[in-house]
Design an enzyme around this catalytic site. Structure first.
Site, PDB file in Angstrom:
ATOM      1  CE  LYS A   1      -3.808   2.044   2.703  1.00 28.92           C
ATOM      2  NZ  LYS A   1      -4.680   1.865   3.890  1.00 28.92           N
TER       3      LYS A   1
ATOM      4  CB  SER B   1      -7.855   3.778   3.005  1.00 30.82           C
ATOM      5  OG  SER B   1      -7.055   3.097   3.951  1.00 30.82           O
TER       6      SER B   1
ATOM      7  CB  SER C   1      -8.438   0.968   5.828  1.00 29.48           C
ATOM      8  OG  SER C   1      -9.133   2.183   5.854  1.00 29.48           O
TER       9      SER C   1
END
Lengths: 432, 66
Positions: free
Chosen positions: A63, A133, A157
């Site tokens: 990420k 996210s 997330s």
């Protein structure tokens, strides 16, 4: 795990990224040359008899909130477009030590504060959000670009995009995976963990990220699960509930005992939110002071300003409720292997919608809706794993299993049994 | 409650002003309304927080606390 040569695995992953990422937008940076070089080094080690572990030579997506040395960590924000990391985050160091090959940075919602991950689409239906996210990580796994990806989770997330995209997302016990080198959103609610193709892969990745050696599997008696019910889950779409009902039916047919339990999820989610805003404001204080408001979206800036103006008593109330909620969760886990609930109340919402219409006709913001259930367990720090258990209107439904604090491997072992019962074999149809 | 006034008061106490842009200001008012609702939910928990409810920044430290 696969013993296929690392170079081959990396080239296959790069080929799939090349073919599909133009339409999915899962990656913000692909480290093709670096990954090929590392893969060649891993293959040379293997030829010399050195295998670092089960992830040796495996491509892993990271990420874009997590530092990879020499690569920009933009955290989904133009403010950090030139923020080149000097060193690896602790989890990336651990991945490399385990032989894994970072293959690229995946898209995140701006500063991990949001569930939409604009720029990434859902591999099952490109009119739907991938969730967030950690939307890029989940989309990359769902599309078969990689089997392993790293995400972070402050109010769901990891689990929200995992549920939206039909993959496994694991939020470990708070602190089990170090967050050093990961741009913070809320120090006391942030968790770093795996998004993976299946529970076995999530377990291998967790072992590498945590550095905690996996114990020998213990024989499992028939599972004892507590299914969360009550007014707290009234916002769950009936079709999503039915998918979890079917899962419970299959588990019970296999000998599991499923009873009904309740938790004050709304209070816990509220407590977590009162913690996140001031911690987010503090985490951004220096960047905001040095660079001003420009480059922040109104959504993120609003949260920071509200965090700056929140009352200390509100923040403390959230922190003080934490002990209560931890005790309630742990008490329910006395005599049960895990708690079970839908990961999110609905399937992946439309990309263009900012509200979700619930079963009672009310309209609620997408972020409030999707974080309502998972966010409670960022307060307790409990390990939670989301696994795909069915489809509704052609979109995946995720079910979450909540375990005891520190019982990460035990929970993953339970999740493997539930995954087997769910027998979710569907895959998104993608055309290069 | 006048949410616009509540926003002005809160921000002023922190040395801040509401956004000049009306759209952004409305968004912030909506966000504050959600925050205040959550604060109220927390305050109305079944049993009020008492002196034996210390704050925990690390949830794993809260094990066995209650």
């Amino acid at each position: 795990m696969s013993r296929t040569a690392s170079v081959k695995r990396v080239e296959e992953a790069l080929g799939r990224i090349e073919a599909l990422d133009g339409q999915l937008g899962a990656f913000v940076a692909v480290l093709a040359d670096e990954a090929k070089a590392e893969a060649a080094a891993r293959d040379a080690e293997r030829a010399g008899g050195q295998v670092r572990g089960p992830l040796h030579g495996a491509p892993v997506a990271v990420k874009d909130l997590v530092d990879v040395a020499g690569v920009v960590t933009a955290a989904g924000s133009p403010k950090l477009a030139a923020n080149r990391a000097e060193r690896d985050a602790a989890v990336v160091e651990r991945l490399r030590r385990a032989g894994a090959v970072p293959i690229g940075k995946t898209r995140t919602h701006e500063f991990a504060y949001g569930v939409l991950t604009p720029g990434t689409v859902n591999p099952w239906d490109e009119t739907r959000i991938a969730g967030g996210s950690s939307g890029g990580s989940a989309a990359a796994v769902a599309a078969g670009m990689v089997r392993f990806a790293v995400g972070s989770d402050t109010a769901g997330s990891i689990r929200i995009p995992a549920a939206c995209c039909g993959v496994v997302g694991f939020k470990p016990t708070y602190g089990a995976v170090p967050a050093v080198g990961v741009f913070p959103l809320s120090w006391s609610c942030d968790h770093v963990g795996p998004i993976a193709a299946d529970v076995e892969s999530a377990t291998l990745l967790f072992e590498a990220l945590s550095g905690l050696p996996a114990p020998a599997p213990m024989p499992l008696a028939p599972l004892r699960l507590g299914r969360l019910v009550g007014a707290e889950l009234a916002l769950v779409d009936p079709a999503v509930n039915e998918a979890v009902d079917r899962l419970c039916g299959r588990l019970e047919s296999g000998g599991a005992r499923v009873d009904e339990v309740e938790l004050p999820l709304r209070v816990a989610r509220s407590a977590a939110a009162t913690i996140v805003l001031p911690e987010m404001a503090a985490a951004h204080a220096r960047l905001l002071a040095e660079t001003g408001e420009e480059g922040y979206s109104p959504h993120v800036l609003s949260a920071i300003r509200l965090g700056q103006s929140a009352l200390a008593t509100e923040y403390l109330a959230g922190l003080r409720y934490r002990g209560r909620f931890v005790a309630l969760v742990e008490e329910l886990l006395d005599g049960r292997d895990a708690l079970l609930l839908p990961t999110i109340p609905v399937v992946a919402p439309d990309r263009d919608s900012r509200v979700v219409r619930l079963g009672d006709g009310s309209e609620v913001g997408v972020q409030v809706t999707l974080t309502a259930l998972p966010g409670a367990f960022n307060l307790s720090g409990s390990p939670v794993v989301s696994i795909p258990v069915g489809l509704v209107d052609g979109l995946p439904v995720g079910a979450s299993l909540v375990g005891r604090i520190g019982g990460d491997y035990r929970l993953l072992q339970v999740a493997a049994v539930v995954e087997d019962a769910a027998h979710f074999t569907a895959r998104p149809v993608l055309h290069a | 409650m006048d949410i616009a006034e509540a926003l002005r008061t809160r921000l002023a106490a922190a040395g801040l002003e509401p956004p000049a842009d009306a759209h952004d200001r409305k968004r912030m008012e909506r966000d504050l309304a959600v925050h205040l609702e959550r604060v109220a939910v927390l305050a109305e928990a079944d049993e009020p927080l008492g002196r034996d409810d210390p704050p925990y920044t690390d949830p794993t430290r809260a094990m066995g606390s209650a």
